[in-house]
Design a protein around this motif. Structure first.
Motif, PDB file in Angstrom:
ATOM      1  N   THR A  49     -19.317 -30.925 -75.934  1.00 38.59           N
ATOM      2  CA  THR A  49     -18.213 -31.736 -75.633  1.00 38.59           C
ATOM      3  C   THR A  49     -17.478 -31.756 -76.986  1.00 38.59           C
ATOM      4  N   THR A  51     -14.111 -32.673 -78.885  1.00 34.33           N
ATOM      5  CA  THR A  51     -12.745 -33.404 -79.368  1.00 34.33           C
ATOM      6  C   THR A  51     -12.014 -32.911 -80.253  1.00 34.33           C
ATOM      7  N   THR A  60     -10.533 -34.511 -75.165  1.00 35.67           N
ATOM      8  CA  THR A  60     -11.899 -34.475 -75.364  1.00 35.67           C
ATOM      9  C   THR A  60     -12.191 -33.675 -73.733  1.00 35.67           C
ATOM     10  N   GLU A  61     -12.909 -32.555 -74.141  1.00 39.70           N
ATOM     11  CA  GLU A  61     -13.375 -31.531 -72.975  1.00 39.70           C
ATOM     12  C   GLU A  61     -14.551 -31.051 -73.373  1.00 39.70           C
ATOM     13  N   VAL A  62     -15.183 -30.389 -72.218  1.00 42.49           N
ATOM     14  CA  VAL A  62     -16.426 -29.642 -72.299  1.00 42.49           C
ATOM     15  C   VAL A  62     -16.134 -28.073 -72.476  1.00 42.49           C
TER      16      VAL A  62
END
Length: 71
Positions: A49, A51, A60-62
């Motif tokens: 994850t 940020t 915020t992404e994977v």
């Protein structure tokens, strides 16, 4: 960014929550942090994850290890 260095996933140097990194998004690199997942996924990659700030907004992404680099 001629000297891009891979960000090492947890199995190579131990997990580091909130580790500084560069995140690849929309063909640009953004400064941020990553928290790795505890194990590789079925595709064999480490995911985490991320940020980061992009155009003044916190995102915020994977992302997989392929989109994360050492800062």
């Amino acid at each position: 960014m001629g000297n891009v260095v891979w960000l090492r996933p947890p199995d190579e140097e131990g997990p580091a929550p909130g580790r500084p990194c560069l995140v690849h998004s929309e063909d640009e690199w953004w400064e941020g942090t990553v928290v790795w997942e505890e194990a590789r996924r079925q595709d064999g990659l480490w995911w985490g994850t991320a940020t980061y700030r992009k155009r003044g907004e916190q995102v915020t992404e994977v992302h997989s290890q392929h989109d994360l680099r050492a800062r």
